[in-house]
Motif scaffolding. Sequence first.
Motif, PDB file in Angstrom:
ATOM      1  N   ARG A 152      -0.319  -3.316 -20.199  1.00 42.14           N
ATOM      2  CA  ARG A 152       0.738  -4.303 -20.026  1.00 42.14           C
ATOM      3  C   ARG A 152       2.120  -3.683 -20.102  1.00 42.14           C
ATOM      4  N   HIS A 153       2.130  -2.402 -20.438  1.00 36.33           N
ATOM      5  CA  HIS A 153       3.429  -1.735 -20.514  1.00 36.33           C
ATOM      6  C   HIS A 153       4.126  -1.856 -19.157  1.00 36.33           C
ATOM      7  N   PRO A 154       5.457  -2.050 -19.169  1.00 36.75           N
ATOM      8  CA  PRO A 154       6.175  -2.216 -17.898  1.00 36.75           C
ATOM      9  C   PRO A 154       5.859  -1.124 -16.878  1.00 36.75           C
ATOM     10  N   LYS A 155       5.679   0.104 -17.352  1.00 40.84           N
ATOM     11  CA  LYS A 155       5.382   1.183 -16.397  1.00 40.84           C
ATOM     12  C   LYS A 155       4.014   1.004 -15.757  1.00 40.84           C
ATOM     13  N   ILE A 156       3.088   0.425 -16.515  1.00 44.94           N
ATOM     14  CA  ILE A 156       1.740   0.185 -15.961  1.00 44.94           C
ATOM     15  C   ILE A 156       1.803  -0.984 -14.985  1.00 44.94           C
ATOM     16  N   ARG A 157       2.545  -2.003 -15.356  1.00 40.21           N
ATOM     17  CA  ARG A 157       2.692  -3.142 -14.428  1.00 40.21           C
ATOM     18  C   ARG A 157       3.331  -2.696 -13.126  1.00 40.21           C
ATOM     19  N   GLN A 158       4.244  -1.767 -13.264  1.00 37.54           N
ATOM     20  CA  GLN A 158       4.896  -1.253 -12.072  1.00 37.54           C
ATOM     21  C   GLN A 158       3.873  -0.533 -11.184  1.00 37.54           C
ATOM     22  N   ILE A 159       2.939   0.167 -11.831  1.00 37.32           N
ATOM     23  CA  ILE A 159       1.897   0.849 -11.051  1.00 37.32           C
ATOM     24  C   ILE A 159       1.012  -0.178 -10.339  1.00 37.32           C
ATOM     25  N   HIS A 160       0.688  -1.272 -11.028  1.00 37.80           N
ATOM     26  CA  HIS A 160      -0.086  -2.343 -10.364  1.00 37.80           C
ATOM     27  C   HIS A 160       0.638  -2.795  -9.102  1.00 37.80           C
ATOM     28  N   GLU A 161       1.934  -2.928  -9.250  1.00 40.43           N
ATOM     29  CA  GLU A 161       2.737  -3.413  -8.127  1.00 40.43           C
ATOM     30  C   GLU A 161       2.704  -2.399  -6.972  1.00 40.43           C
ATOM     31  N   VAL A 162       2.842  -1.125  -7.317  1.00 43.74           N
ATOM     32  CA  VAL A 162       2.818  -0.093  -6.272  1.00 43.74           C
ATOM     33  C   VAL A 162       1.457  -0.075  -5.584  1.00 43.74           C
ATOM     34  N   VAL A 163       0.386  -0.213  -6.364  1.00 46.48           N
ATOM     35  CA  VAL A 163      -0.954  -0.211  -5.764  1.00 46.48           C
ATOM     36  C   VAL A 163      -1.060  -1.380  -4.787  1.00 46.48           C
ATOM     37  N   ARG A 164      -0.580  -2.535  -5.241  1.00 47.49           N
ATOM     38  CA  ARG A 164      -0.661  -3.729  -4.392  1.00 47.49           C
ATOM     39  C   ARG A 164       0.089  -3.507  -3.076  1.00 47.49           C
ATOM     40  N   THR A 165       1.250  -2.906  -3.176  1.00 45.36           N
ATOM     41  CA  THR A 165       2.065  -2.726  -1.973  1.00 45.36           C
ATOM     42  C   THR A 165       1.582  -1.563  -1.115  1.00 45.36           C
ATOM     43  N   ALA A 166       1.208  -0.467  -1.774  1.00 43.92           N
ATOM     44  CA  ALA A 166       0.936   0.755  -1.011  1.00 43.92           C
ATOM     45  C   ALA A 166      -0.487   0.840  -0.482  1.00 43.92           C
ATOM     46  N   ALA A 167      -1.421   0.164  -1.157  1.00 41.15           N
ATOM     47  CA  ALA A 167      -2.829   0.335  -0.778  1.00 41.15           C
ATOM     48  C   ALA A 167      -3.087   0.031   0.693  1.00 41.15           C
ATOM     49  N   PRO A 168      -2.588  -1.100   1.210  1.00 44.76           N
ATOM     50  CA  PRO A 168      -2.919  -1.438   2.595  1.00 44.76           C
ATOM     51  C   PRO A 168      -2.335  -0.456   3.616  1.00 44.76           C
ATOM     52  N   SER A 169      -1.302   0.261   3.249  1.00 42.25           N
ATOM     53  CA  SER A 169      -0.730   1.209   4.206  1.00 42.25           C
ATOM     54  C   SER A 169      -1.565   2.484   4.179  1.00 42.25           C
ATOM     55  N   ASP A 170      -1.313   3.364   5.136  1.00 40.03           N
ATOM     56  CA  ASP A 170      -2.051   4.615   5.136  1.00 40.03           C
ATOM     57  C   ASP A 170      -1.240   5.736   4.495  1.00 40.03           C
ATOM     58  N   ALA A 171      -0.149   5.362   3.840  1.00 34.82           N
ATOM     59  CA  ALA A 171       0.755   6.368   3.282  1.00 34.82           C
ATOM     60  C   ALA A 171       0.037   7.272   2.284  1.00 34.82           C
ATOM     61  N   ALA A 172       0.392   8.555   2.329  1.00 30.27           N
ATOM     62  CA  ALA A 172      -0.184   9.507   1.380  1.00 30.27           C
ATOM     63  C   ALA A 172       0.406   9.255  -0.005  1.00 30.27           C
ATOM     64  N   VAL A 173      -0.472   9.298  -1.000  1.00 31.71           N
ATOM     65  CA  VAL A 173      -0.019   9.012  -2.366  1.00 31.71           C
ATOM     66  C   VAL A 173      -0.284  10.217  -3.262  1.00 31.71           C
ATOM     67  N   LEU A 174       0.708  10.576  -4.049  1.00 29.61           N
ATOM     68  CA  LEU A 174       0.530  11.630  -5.047  1.00 29.61           C
ATOM     69  C   LEU A 174       0.584  10.989  -6.429  1.00 29.61           C
TER      70      LEU A 174
END
Length: 479
Positions: A152-174
């Motif tokens: 629930r830490h803000p940084k973890i929630r932010q990661i949830h948000e990035v996953v939600r946004t980035a997953a459908p794209s084909d962008a490379a993730v590091l």
Amino acid sequence: MSRQQLQGGRILVVDDEASVTGALKLILAEKGHEVKTAKSATEATAALKDRPYDLVFIDLRLPDQSGIELLTRVKMDAHETEVILMTAHGSLDVTIEAIKRGAFYYLEKPFTPEQVSALAYRALQFKAVKSENRTLKNALVDSGGDFGFIGRHPKIRQIHEVVRTAAPSDAAVLIEGESGTGKEVVATALHLASSRADRPFIRINCAALPSELIESELFGYRKGAFTGADRDKRGLIEAASGGTILLDEIAEMPTHLQTKLLRVLQERRLRRLGDEQEIGVDFRLISSTNRDTSLMIDEGALRKDLYFRISTIKIRVPPLRERPDDVMLLAAHFLRRYAEKYNKNRIRGVSQTTHELLARYDWPGNVRELESVIEHAVLFAQEDQLMPEDLPEQLHSAQAKNFRCVIPPFLTMEEIEREAIAQTLERTGGNVKKTAEMLNYHRPTLYRKLKKFGFKGGHTPQGDEAESQDADAYNVSAN
Ligand SMILES: Nc1ncnc2c1ncn2[C@@H]1O[C@H](COP(=O)(O)OP(=O)(O)OP(=O)(O)O)[C@@H](O)[C@H]1O
Ligand SMILES: [Mg+2]
């Protein structure tokens, strides 16, 4: 396409014989499907580029390409499209090859109208079920909102948000983060929440493979490419077809391979070792590392151009010690999991002291360590709560070393010392002997300090007579 739409599939028939395309068109159109035909692989490729098809019938022998090649292309470009290969009677080898390459099934010539429509129906149904499963999976992944990546830490929630946004794209993730922070969990979430979810998810740990092996594993080889290459072998990049590749510890990859990988990423084509021909590949790349990437670039271990290519989106997973509140959340999660696994459902929680030990610990091994600590504790637990003695050794020995408290600014050492004594007296109920032990003071020293700081209590003995003063009660608040 949903199951209700089964009647109206979009079908392409590829054969140079007009009698065959004509017959299929007639049979399938009568069943309510929309049917287009093509006379060659080239024509088919153009049609497929134009718009998506649910199902393609391909003749094994085409004038410009083999049916197998076209099949491979179709599955590569649009893996959702089902393919039925039309073969002459008895060509078993080809049939097996076709299925291996992703064909739904084969149709032997000559065929009856019933065979054709039954097969088309089954292929379309299969496709519909697959896409329903995917929708279901997406819904499941979405439901908790945390993709199985708890926190629930803000940084973890932010990661949830990035996953939600980035997953459908084909962008490379590091994904960067210390060992055990959950990088692989994040990578898995990215895969499952993407449209590639029903395709392979392939993980390669570059640090664990010898460099020669990384090359042949990744790129595959032709028979005879090197001693020991006694057959053709597909590499993992090819095997991922349409899926996701997770490259763990990417900077451990030798630089010449990094160059080669960069080319594949740019051109989406690769050549197996010892092969002349290039083949098209389709995969999404996720990389992860627990080392500092900027340092690795400076050291020359990681090519800068590759780094830019693989890090379109960067996710940094924070270590557990930076999110202390998540410790108990994760502990509860693992407690449920292992209590169930080991049939110890009576364990309901953790005792207060256990809680304190878990909260104070520094977690150098991050979530992986926490998980194994809880598993250990569950295994050893005798009561309906996890007790301190259930915890492994490191939690008991490390606590003092790793304990940090925040000291308000502008305090003198003397004031800090006074406060430490006052709080310890409070904890021990004013017991001097225990207070001295806890603070690691020689008892006469403590008496001296008590006097100096003006704590009021019984008489202050001198030297070693202190032995008799165990029960001395000190009034903490007095000054
Ligand atoms: N936020 C989380 N929620 C639930 N489980 C987690 C979380 N983070 C990590 N885990 C669990 O902790 C363990 C370690 O996670 P993972 O393998 O993803 O770490 P990692 O960062 O890839 O480590 P390494 O760098 O050593 O490869 C796994 O069992 C994983 O399921
Ligand atoms: Mg990992």
